[in-house]
Design an enzyme around this catalytic site. Structure first.
Site, short mmCIF file in Angstrom:
data_model
loop_
_atom_site.label_atom_id
_atom_site.label_comp_id
_atom_site.label_asym_id
_atom_site.label_seq_id
_atom_site.Cartn_x
_atom_site.Cartn_y
_atom_site.Cartn_z
N ASP A 221 27.25 48.02 42.16
CA ASP A 221 28.58 47.94 42.76
C ASP A 221 28.51 47.66 44.26
O ASP A 221 27.58 48.08 44.94
CB ASP A 221 29.30 49.27 42.51
CG ASP A 221 30.77 49.18 42.78
OD1 ASP A 221 31.33 48.07 42.81
OD2 ASP A 221 31.39 50.25 42.98
N ASN B 136 36.20 42.91 33.84
CA ASN B 136 35.98 41.98 34.95
C ASN B 136 36.62 40.61 34.74
O ASN B 136 36.77 39.83 35.68
CB ASN B 136 34.48 41.82 35.25
CG ASN B 136 33.86 43.01 35.93
OD1 ASN B 136 32.66 43.27 35.80
ND2 ASN B 136 34.64 43.77 36.68
C1 FPP Z 1 30.46 44.90 41.20
O1 FPP Z 1 30.72 44.73 42.58
C2 FPP Z 1 29.57 43.84 40.75
C3 FPP Z 1 29.86 42.95 39.76
C4 FPP Z 1 31.13 42.94 39.02
C5 FPP Z 1 28.89 41.89 39.41
C6 FPP Z 1 27.45 42.33 39.37
C7 FPP Z 1 26.61 41.15 39.13
C8 FPP Z 1 25.47 40.87 39.78
C9 FPP Z 1 24.86 41.76 40.79
C10 FPP Z 1 24.73 39.64 39.41
C11 FPP Z 1 23.64 40.03 38.46
C12 FPP Z 1 23.03 38.87 37.88
C13 FPP Z 1 22.42 38.88 36.68
C14 FPP Z 1 21.79 37.65 36.20
C15 FPP Z 1 22.35 40.06 35.80
P1 FPP Z 1 32.22 44.46 43.03
O2 FPP Z 1 32.48 43.01 43.00
O3 FPP Z 1 33.17 45.27 42.20
O4 FPP Z 1 32.19 44.98 44.50
P2 FPP Z 1 33.39 45.69 45.29
O5 FPP Z 1 33.63 46.99 44.60
O6 FPP Z 1 32.81 45.85 46.65
O7 FPP Z 1 34.54 44.75 45.26
#
Ligand code: FPP
Length: 253
Positions: A33, A81
């Site tokens: 996250d 998501n």
């Molecule tokens: C949450 O942070 C993260 C995600 C929804 C995506 C996670 C994906 C990756 C790290 C890429 C991984 C790649 C592979 C190939 C497995 P957020 O966007 O909710 O962050 P925020 O809470 O700060 O908005």
């Protein structure tokens, strides 16, 4: 559970920072996250945060395998998501494609078995084929099992398990009095795997966000006040040290 340093020859010379005697969790879950906030802090589009997060995913996965973790489950994309803006979802799909084409190949040096948990049919045909190819390439490996949770939601997982059980009862293959915890566990995406010992959530949020609800009944949580793109190997060491000092009682005394 393994005790770090018991088999000296297995880590000697690898430059690992954990002290001898630290308990290595058999199964770690990570809620990756904070990518969006990391980008926002820098005035960058959220997709740049995901790109950085994907690099960290690669580094931390290999590191988990090096320190002797047997199962790693990363939360990459939840069933919720899809509600994000189209360009962000598109960027994430693009990242998944490029990673499945290139980075997962890397994991062969570490002998990492790749699996996906979640509802694959939600993805494009191309992505589904890439997921299948990755599973196929890695199926005879003997190292750490990496579960990538994509289009994963734990309530959805439980509903699917309940439906399967219902079908089996209807067909006479299972009688209601034989339904126990193992019957449920065996119908989840993680069937046959141990429950997570430790779940790490960076970015300082105190939420489980529909991740491994059934499996996390006795999991230890470590919340870290760091955004995922800033997460380092030393943060994983720290989470493992904290875990190692916890007194797990599983409801006993
Ligand atoms: C949450 O942070 C993260 C995600 C929804 C995506 C996670 C994906 C990756 C790290 C890429 C991984 C790649 C592979 C190939 C497995 P957020 O966007 O909710 O962050 P925020 O809470 O700060 O908005």
């Amino acid at each position: 559970m393994a005790i770090f340093g018991k088999k000296k020859e297995s880590f000697k010379g690898r430059g690992l920072a954990l002290e001898e005697g630290v308990i290595i969790p058999t199964h770690i879950g990570i809620i990756m996250d904070g990518n969006g906030r990391w980008a926002k802090k820098r005035g960058l589009p959220r997709k740049v945060g995901h790109r950085e997060g994907a690099k960290v995913f690669r580094t931390i996965t290999r590191y988990c395998s090096e320190v002797g973790v047997k199962y790693l489950t990363v939360y990459a994309f939840s069933t919720e998501n899809w509600k994000r803006p189209e360009d962000e979802v598109g960027a994430l799909m693009g990242l998944f494609k490029s990673y499945l084409k290139e980075a997962l190949e890397d994991f062969k040096d570490d002998d990492i078995v790749v699996r996906f948990i979640g509802e694959k049919s939600g993805f494009s045909q191309e992505l589904q084929e890439l997921m299948d190819e990755n599973v196929e390439i890695a199926k005879d490996r003997k190292g750490m099992v990496l579960n990538i949770a994509m289009n994963y939601g734990s309530r959805d997982e439980i509903v699917r398990a309940v439906r399967k059980i219902g079908d089996e009862v209807k067909s006479g293959a299972l009688s209601p009095e034989d339904i126990d915890e193992k019957v449920v566990s065996d119908r989840l995406y993680t069937a046959g795997q141990p429950d997570p010992d430790l779940i790490i959530r960076p970015s300082g949020e105190y939420r489980i966000s529909n991740f491994m609800l059934w499996q996390a009944a006795y999991t230890e949580f470590v919340i870290m006040d760091k955004l995922w793109p800033d997460f380092k190997k030393s943060d994983l060491d720290e989470a493992i040290r904290i875990y190692s000092q916890r007194n797990r009682r599983y409801g006993g005394v």
